[in-house]
Write a protein that holds these residues in place. Structure first.
Motif, PDB file in Angstrom:
ATOM      1  N   UNK A  99       0.961  -1.063   0.062  1.00  0.00           N
ATOM      2  CA  UNK A  99      -0.018  -0.016   0.018  1.00  0.00           C
ATOM      3  C   UNK A  99       0.851   1.064  -0.010  1.00  0.00           C
ATOM      4  N   UNK A 100       2.009   1.272   0.875  1.00  0.00           N
ATOM      5  CA  UNK A 100       3.005   2.378   0.892  1.00  0.00           C
ATOM      6  C   UNK A 100       3.554   2.337  -0.390  1.00  0.00           C
ATOM      7  N   UNK A 101       3.982   1.340  -1.017  1.00  0.00           N
ATOM      8  CA  UNK A 101       4.699   1.471  -2.130  1.00  0.00           C
ATOM      9  C   UNK A 101       3.844   2.025  -3.411  1.00  0.00           C
ATOM     10  N   UNK A 102       2.613   1.652  -3.344  1.00  0.00           N
ATOM     11  CA  UNK A 102       1.737   1.718  -4.324  1.00  0.00           C
ATOM     12  C   UNK A 102       1.524   3.388  -4.349  1.00  0.00           C
ATOM     13  N   UNK A 103       1.305   3.792  -3.152  1.00  0.00           N
ATOM     14  CA  UNK A 103       0.907   5.273  -2.864  1.00  0.00           C
ATOM     15  C   UNK A 103       2.220   6.262  -3.381  1.00  0.00           C
ATOM     16  N   UNK A 104       3.276   5.649  -3.144  1.00  0.00           N
ATOM     17  CA  UNK A 104       4.524   6.332  -3.467  1.00  0.00           C
ATOM     18  C   UNK A 104       4.697   6.233  -4.849  1.00  0.00           C
ATOM     19  N   UNK A 105       4.382   5.063  -5.573  1.00  0.00           N
ATOM     20  CA  UNK A 105       4.544   4.763  -7.022  1.00  0.00           C
ATOM     21  C   UNK A 105       3.655   5.902  -7.857  1.00  0.00           C
ATOM     22  N   UNK A 106       2.237   6.049  -7.313  1.00  0.00           N
ATOM     23  CA  UNK A 106       1.395   6.875  -7.682  1.00  0.00           C
ATOM     24  C   UNK A 106       1.742   8.307  -7.850  1.00  0.00           C
ATOM     25  N   UNK A 107       2.221   8.523  -6.786  1.00  0.00           N
ATOM     26  CA  UNK A 107       2.639  10.151  -6.405  1.00  0.00           C
ATOM     27  C   UNK A 107       3.696  10.438  -7.432  1.00  0.00           C
ATOM     28  N   UNK A 108       4.618   9.487  -7.604  1.00  0.00           N
ATOM     29  CA  UNK A 108       5.626   9.846  -8.479  1.00  0.00           C
ATOM     30  C   UNK A 108       5.409   9.708  -9.843  1.00  0.00           C
ATOM     31  N   UNK A 109       4.576   8.933 -10.235  1.00  0.00           N
ATOM     32  CA  UNK A 109       4.001   8.829 -11.753  1.00  0.00           C
ATOM     33  C   UNK A 109       3.231   9.927 -11.913  1.00  0.00           C
ATOM     34  N   UNK A 110       2.421  10.427 -10.961  1.00  0.00           N
ATOM     35  CA  UNK A 110       1.706  11.570 -11.244  1.00  0.00           C
ATOM     36  C   UNK A 110       2.709  13.035 -11.425  1.00  0.00           C
TER      37      UNK A 110
END
Length: 158
Positions: A99-110
């Motif tokens: 969940x933390x990795x996915x949130x960080x991934x989404x933030x970075x991709x955004x």
């Protein structure tokens, strides 16, 4: 008169027995990288497909992560020999880490796509940067050995 029974056929090695054999010969980080790359390949393809269908980076990242994380979790459990008694503890830890990795991934991709980078490039850059964080978090929080309990002291009779 003696009769001999035909030799029993030897079982063919299964993919699971081959994985167990690999586990004994290959360092953990290499196996983690192989499982991660498999999951990431699924994740990458699904992000691109889901984004083209929904035109939403959020839905694409979340949908792809659910599928790829489920695959990664099940492969890691099988590969590292976690028993059924640790399933829920491992699942909870894995869900928290991912969940933390996915949130960080989404933030970075955004951030990267908002700055004009194409989704395919943003996904590669962000997830590559998160690889070591993911490895460290999983090895410390999900697949760690249980803490050793001290041996109980024996009471002596007076």
């Amino acid at each position: 008169m003696t009769t001999t029974s035909p030799a029993l056929p030897t079982p063919h090695p299964t993919i699971l027995s081959r994985l167990a054999g690999l586990r004994r010969r290959i360092p953990t980080v290499v196996l983690f990288a192989a499982v991660s790359f498999t999951g990431w390949s699924v994740d990458y393809a699904l992000v691109l497909i889901l984004n083209s269908l929904t035109d939403s980076v959020l839905y694409a990242v979340v949908g792809a992560r659910i599928v790829s994380c489920t695959l990664g979790f099940l492969l890691n459990r099988r590969l590292f020999g976690d028993g059924p008694e640790t399933f829920w503890r491992s699942a909870g830890g894995y869900a928290a880490v991912q969940g933390g990795v996915a949130a960080t991934s989404y933030a970075g991709i955004s951030v990267l796509t908002g700055a004009g980078a194409p989704l395919w490039m943003g996904k590669v850059l962000v997830d590559s940067a998160l690889f070591i964080v993911n490895y460290l978090a999983q090895s410390r929080l999900v697949y760690r050995a249980p803490a050793q309990q001290p041996a109980p002291a024996l009471a002596t009779a007076a």
